[in-house]
Design an enzyme around this catalytic site. Sequence first.
Site, short mmCIF file in Angstrom:
data_model
loop_
_atom_site.label_atom_id
_atom_site.label_comp_id
_atom_site.label_asym_id
_atom_site.label_seq_id
_atom_site.Cartn_x
_atom_site.Cartn_y
_atom_site.Cartn_z
N SER A 50 -9.82 -0.70 7.25
CA SER A 50 -9.22 -0.47 5.93
C SER A 50 -8.50 -1.67 5.32
CB SER A 50 -8.26 0.71 5.97
OG SER A 50 -8.98 1.90 5.78
N LYS A 96 0.86 -1.19 0.00
CA LYS A 96 0.00 0.00 0.00
C LYS A 96 0.89 1.23 0.00
CE LYS A 96 -3.94 1.75 2.75
NZ LYS A 96 -4.73 1.49 3.98
N SER A 151 -9.60 1.54 2.89
CA SER A 151 -8.70 2.25 2.01
C SER A 151 -7.66 1.36 1.32
CB SER A 151 -7.97 3.34 2.79
OG SER A 151 -7.16 2.76 3.79
#
Lengths: 534, 106
Positions: free
Chosen positions: A201, A101, A177
């Site tokens: 997330s 990420k 996310s």
Amino acid sequence: MSLFDTSAYTIAKKVRSGELSAVAVLDEALSHIQAIDGSPGTLDGDWLTNGELLTDDEKNKVHAFITLTAERARQQAVSIDARVKAGEPVGPLAGVPLTIKDIFCVRGIRTTAASRILANFTAPYTATAVERLEAADALTLGKVNLDEFTYGSSTESSAFKPSTRNPWDTTRVPGGSSGGSTASVAAGEASLSLGTDTAGSIRQPAAFCGVVGLKPTYGRVSRYGLIAFGSSLDCPGPVSRDVRDAALMLSAMAGEDSRDSTAARQPVPDYVAELDKGVKGMRIGLSPDYMQITFPDPQTGELVTQHLPDEIRQATLQAAEALAAQGAEIVEDIPMPNTAYGIPAYFVISRVEAASNLHRFDGVKYGYRTQSDFEDLHEMYRKTRAEGFGLQPKLRILMGMYVSAAQYSEQYYQRALRVRSMIRNDFEAAFDPDGAYRVDALLTPTTPTTAFKMADVYGDSVLMQYADQFTVPANHAGIPGISIPGGLDADGLPIGIQLLAPDFMEETLFRAGYAFEQATADAVWRKQRPQVLR
Amino acid sequence: MNDEISPELFEHLVSLAAFAFDPEEAEYLRRELNHQLKAVRQLEAVPLDADVPPAMHGVPYTDQTRPPLREDVWEPCDNPDEILAQAPQVEDGYIIVPDIPHTELD
């Protein structure tokens, strides 16, 4: 070999034995990415019209990546193969393709947080979690998309467009996310991904994309090198396609770190070795407070409480039956009365922490500085921050400043922190070995819905936040939680089920999750493949 | 509609946060703030005994789990140039900022 059909555990085993070369694994991963990922995220998409400018071909792609680091991965793969050939040791993740990420710093690699304000930032150091995964000989394929600074549940708020699409249905969001992480794993572009979970997330996009996502206990994995959002809530964690791979990845990256004073001095078990201990005698709880959903009415804004969609309720109950058939004892009616206050408390606590953490982005030390004229330092700050941050970070900063202001703090921030204690108390009462319920884990749905259509929720910051209503209590309490695939709905979209356990009891989650996988290995829904792989 | 954050209060927050908005952005942000505060007011319904403490974190942070403090020993940074290279404006190893407005104190 297809990465989608091969676990990280198997790849590492074959690479270590010399049966499979790391370079061959890398080539397979890169050619698959080339075929299905489409254009990487870049700056300058319009915030509400995401997707409308895309060609039909691009609309069917995944768009997980912001930055592909093929050269770094090739150097790693060549080194692994050379060591295997020379009979030298290689790590437990040898040759396993990994995405990261883009909220973790990796030295020498652009690290954007999916924000314009960091679009030109090259990290001068590497996050501990990444350093450990690379030391375990994973192949770093690249940095994947997310909501800007992780602020969202759909990956649509990224400043890098096109934002990621759901591999099961590319008209839908992957969740967020960590949407780039879960989409890249669901689509078979990578075997593992490193995500972060502040309210859900990792778990919410894992549920939406039909993969496994673990939020470890707060302090289980170092936050050093993670660009901070809510410092008392943020947890780096693994995304994988099965439970064993998540266990393998957590073993490689967990543990104390002299560079993060909140990384706990707590021994790291060999999670993989614990997996097949099964669930016989394990007490698993169900709570009615996780079988109803709360959301703001789109017309009035008033909060409405309803029953959970039947398919999600059924998937959760069927998981309970499957675990019971494996020897677990199911305990019903565990009261978790403060669950519904998780999101309201989060609106306050996370915003205060976000506002504090985002003050460092000012156009002075690193990142974007306004290109327009300015008279003095203050004007430079204003222009830089106005141009550099997207709307969601701005919204969070403004909210954080308001609810922590001296005259409102008692009413909002202090109250939210006390409600946080109540949420923690619910879990302590459920898990208390001398208490009324004595459960080893709670079983809940991960999300109130399956993946929603792109642009359906985006822009409504309240409704979007309520996507995290079943995941956020674990962040308030600090306890570990895992989402595992639990079936498909009538539209063929993945449903996630969640297990929650006491502090540092990740092995309970892995054992129960693995037992569920074994029990449902032949289920029809497990044979279905995501749209982009059909 | 009874907005907790009025346009005037919003402008005050914007100046504290060192932002600037066009009217359309400002309207969106103010509307969302007021919607969020509506959700936040659910917290008023939580019965809180006087002895419920504020929780700054979930997991207990004890002497057993907390890493010991490091020795206070200087450790050199191996790549200061790499760090300085990220700054928009640098001269002779110093980060340069524009003029800082001064207010004369009495």
